[in-house]
Scaffold this active site. Structure first.
Site, short mmCIF file in Angstrom:
data_model
loop_
_atom_site.label_atom_id
_atom_site.label_comp_id
_atom_site.label_asym_id
_atom_site.label_seq_id
_atom_site.Cartn_x
_atom_site.Cartn_y
_atom_site.Cartn_z
N ARG A 60 27.01 -22.45 21.33
CA ARG A 60 26.17 -21.78 22.29
C ARG A 60 25.53 -22.87 23.27
O ARG A 60 25.19 -22.52 24.10
CB ARG A 60 25.64 -20.66 22.04
CG ARG A 60 25.80 -19.25 22.07
CD ARG A 60 24.86 -18.43 21.80
NE ARG A 60 24.80 -17.32 22.37
CZ ARG A 60 25.36 -16.02 21.96
NH1 ARG A 60 25.95 -16.20 20.76
NH2 ARG A 60 25.06 -14.90 22.41
N ARG A 93 27.66 -0.18 24.84
CA ARG A 93 28.19 -0.47 23.73
C ARG A 93 27.19 0.52 22.59
O ARG A 93 26.23 0.67 22.90
CB ARG A 93 27.85 -1.77 23.20
CG ARG A 93 28.03 -1.99 21.96
CD ARG A 93 28.21 -3.44 21.63
NE ARG A 93 27.36 -4.36 22.15
CZ ARG A 93 27.27 -5.74 22.27
NH1 ARG A 93 28.18 -6.24 21.89
NH2 ARG A 93 26.21 -6.22 22.93
N ARG A 111 20.03 -12.51 29.07
CA ARG A 111 21.11 -12.90 28.12
C ARG A 111 22.18 -13.45 29.14
O ARG A 111 22.73 -14.88 28.69
CB ARG A 111 21.73 -12.07 27.22
CG ARG A 111 21.02 -11.64 25.97
CD ARG A 111 21.09 -10.40 25.37
NE ARG A 111 22.59 -10.37 24.82
CZ ARG A 111 23.24 -9.09 24.47
NH1 ARG A 111 22.63 -8.01 24.65
NH2 ARG A 111 24.42 -9.34 24.04
N ARG A 158 22.06 -1.54 20.18
CA ARG A 158 21.49 -2.77 19.93
C ARG A 158 20.26 -3.29 20.59
O ARG A 158 20.15 -2.83 21.76
CB ARG A 158 22.32 -3.97 20.10
CG ARG A 158 22.97 -4.71 18.84
CD ARG A 158 23.94 -5.62 19.12
NE ARG A 158 23.81 -6.56 19.76
CZ ARG A 158 24.59 -7.77 20.26
NH1 ARG A 158 25.92 -7.57 19.69
NH2 ARG A 158 24.18 -8.68 20.70
N LYS A 196 34.13 -10.94 22.65
CA LYS A 196 34.31 -11.91 21.38
C LYS A 196 34.58 -11.14 20.18
O LYS A 196 35.49 -11.39 19.29
CB LYS A 196 33.13 -12.78 21.25
CG LYS A 196 32.85 -13.63 22.80
CD LYS A 196 31.88 -14.49 22.84
CE LYS A 196 30.37 -13.96 22.42
NZ LYS A 196 29.90 -12.94 23.54
P1 AP5 Z 1 32.09 -7.01 22.14
O1 AP5 Z 1 33.21 -7.09 21.35
O2 AP5 Z 1 31.04 -6.36 21.21
O3 AP5 Z 1 31.30 -8.13 22.91
P2 AP5 Z 1 30.81 -9.69 22.55
O4 AP5 Z 1 31.53 -10.68 23.47
O5 AP5 Z 1 30.87 -9.89 21.14
O6 AP5 Z 1 29.33 -9.08 22.96
P3 AP5 Z 1 28.00 -9.64 22.54
O7 AP5 Z 1 26.82 -8.82 23.29
O8 AP5 Z 1 27.82 -9.18 21.02
O9 AP5 Z 1 27.87 -11.15 22.48
P4 AP5 Z 1 26.48 -11.96 22.44
O10 AP5 Z 1 27.14 -13.28 22.62
O11 AP5 Z 1 25.52 -11.66 23.29
O12 AP5 Z 1 25.73 -11.47 21.25
P5 AP5 Z 1 25.65 -12.22 19.96
O13 AP5 Z 1 25.63 -11.10 18.82
O14 AP5 Z 1 26.60 -13.39 19.67
O15 AP5 Z 1 32.13 -5.84 23.44
C1 AP5 Z 1 31.05 -5.33 24.17
C2 AP5 Z 1 31.49 -3.94 24.51
O16 AP5 Z 1 32.73 -3.99 25.54
C3 AP5 Z 1 31.96 -2.99 23.23
O17 AP5 Z 1 31.37 -1.68 23.63
C4 AP5 Z 1 33.45 -3.06 23.43
O18 AP5 Z 1 33.87 -1.91 22.65
C5 AP5 Z 1 33.60 -3.21 24.79
N1 AP5 Z 1 34.83 -4.08 25.22
C6 AP5 Z 1 35.20 -5.27 24.68
N2 AP5 Z 1 36.50 -5.68 25.02
C7 AP5 Z 1 36.88 -4.69 26.29
C8 AP5 Z 1 37.65 -4.56 27.01
N3 AP5 Z 1 38.82 -5.40 27.03
N4 AP5 Z 1 37.80 -3.50 27.99
C9 AP5 Z 1 37.15 -2.60 27.95
N5 AP5 Z 1 35.84 -2.54 26.94
C10 AP5 Z 1 35.96 -3.61 26.15
O19 AP5 Z 1 24.44 -12.76 20.07
C11 AP5 Z 1 23.07 -12.07 20.01
C12 AP5 Z 1 21.69 -12.92 20.04
O20 AP5 Z 1 21.81 -13.65 18.69
C13 AP5 Z 1 21.91 -13.86 21.29
O21 AP5 Z 1 21.33 -13.58 22.36
C14 AP5 Z 1 20.73 -15.02 20.79
O22 AP5 Z 1 19.67 -14.75 20.79
C15 AP5 Z 1 21.41 -15.13 19.08
N6 AP5 Z 1 22.33 -16.12 18.71
C16 AP5 Z 1 23.87 -15.77 18.48
N7 AP5 Z 1 24.36 -16.96 18.27
C17 AP5 Z 1 23.73 -17.79 18.56
C18 AP5 Z 1 23.92 -19.15 18.61
N8 AP5 Z 1 24.97 -19.91 18.40
N9 AP5 Z 1 22.83 -19.92 18.96
C19 AP5 Z 1 21.80 -19.35 19.21
N10 AP5 Z 1 21.45 -18.33 19.36
C20 AP5 Z 1 22.36 -17.47 18.97
#
Ligand code: AP5
Length: 242
Positions: free
Chosen positions: A96, A150, A194, A183, A21
């Protein structure tokens, strides 16, 4: 780059942790000139600043759970009211839960686009607030590799992956040589939590949008550039319809 004055509207990226994402949101920002709103990033900024919300969120995020909806609404509303969101924005990590999706719909209808998007006669442009919802679908084993591999540069936020996009020098940022960090919630035991929280609580969000017919699934197992091309195709097709 696409026309940077065109109305793009809201783009929502749904998908499990590690689906790409954040990676894809940055491509959308570059092409369409709209801001990325990552709720995970906004929360991590609060944690880094040591705000009350950050302290509350940290304990929850470190265990892989979701921060309560009520706390999220204030953060998201505040950010969406900023002027750079008027042409559109890409939301990464929100909504979410089904409740967050309902809240966002109501917010967009009542507070956001209603007064902003009008045609040349001054009439409200029908459908202009309907988001483009894109689900990134990725195989489970691939997700584990992506998340545990990552690494992020704490200075410029650049994201690497030791398996798929390694830095030129191990564990150092290509641009400024800063040591890369992992992270807190990317430890394997937290990642599994997660992923199961995603199935249970974000699964209904996918069904919510699928039922409204605003929903496209993209195969995000493909290399980054191919996923990006598919996403641009979806956004361009939707904008041609308006
Ligand atoms: P990346 O692009 O970083 O993936 P991502 O989908 O953004 O993954 P996240 O782990 O950041 O998502 P998340 O939803 O768990 O975390 P968030 O920060 O929102 O890519 C991942 C890796 O893969 C990278 O190394 C990249 O280079 C590689 N990659 C990408 N695409 C690729 C491809 N096509 N091929 C190969 N490699 C690839 O949330 C964190 C925490 O915050 C949550 O757990 C929760 O506690 C809280 N939170 C956030 N939003 C909310 C909400 N709306 N409500 C409640 N709690 C929330």
């Amino acid at each position: 780059m696409a026309d940077n004055t065109a109305h793009i509207g809201p783009v929502l990226l749904l998908g499990p942790p590690g689906a790409g994402k954040g990676t894809q949101a940055r491509q959308i920002v570059e092409r369409y000139g709209i801001p990325q709103i990552s709720t995970g990033e906004l929360l991590r900024e609060h944690v880094a600043r040591g705000t009350e919300l950050g302290r509350e969120a940290k304990a929850i995020m470190d265990r892989g759970y979701l921060v309560p909806d009520d706390l999220m609404y204030g953060i998201v509303a505040g950010r969406l009211h900023e002027p750079d969101c008027r042409r559109g924005f890409v939301l990464d990590g929100f909504p979410r839960t089904a409740a967050q999706a309902g809240w966002l719909d109501a917010f967009l209808r009542k507070e956001f686009f209603e007064n902003e998007v009008r045609d040349s006669t001054g009439s409200y442009k029908a459908g202009a607030c309907a988001p483009v919802v894109i689900q990134l679908a990725v195989d489970y084993t691939q997700l584990l590799l992506r998340i545990t591999g990552r690494r992020t540069c704490p200075t410029d936020g650049r994201v690497y992956n030791i398996h798929f996009q390694p830095p030129k020098v191990d564990e150092l940022c290509d641009v400024d040589g800063t040591p890369l960090i992992t992270r807190n919630d990317d430890r394997e035991e937290v990642v599994r939590e997660r992923l199961s929280v995603y199935q249970e609580q974000t699964g209904p969000v996918v069904e919510y949008y699928r039922g409204q017919g605003q929903f496209v699934t993209v195969n995000a197992d493909l290399p980054i550039a191919q996923v990006t091309a598919e996403i641009f195709g979806v956004i361009d097709a939707r904008n041609e319809c308006q």
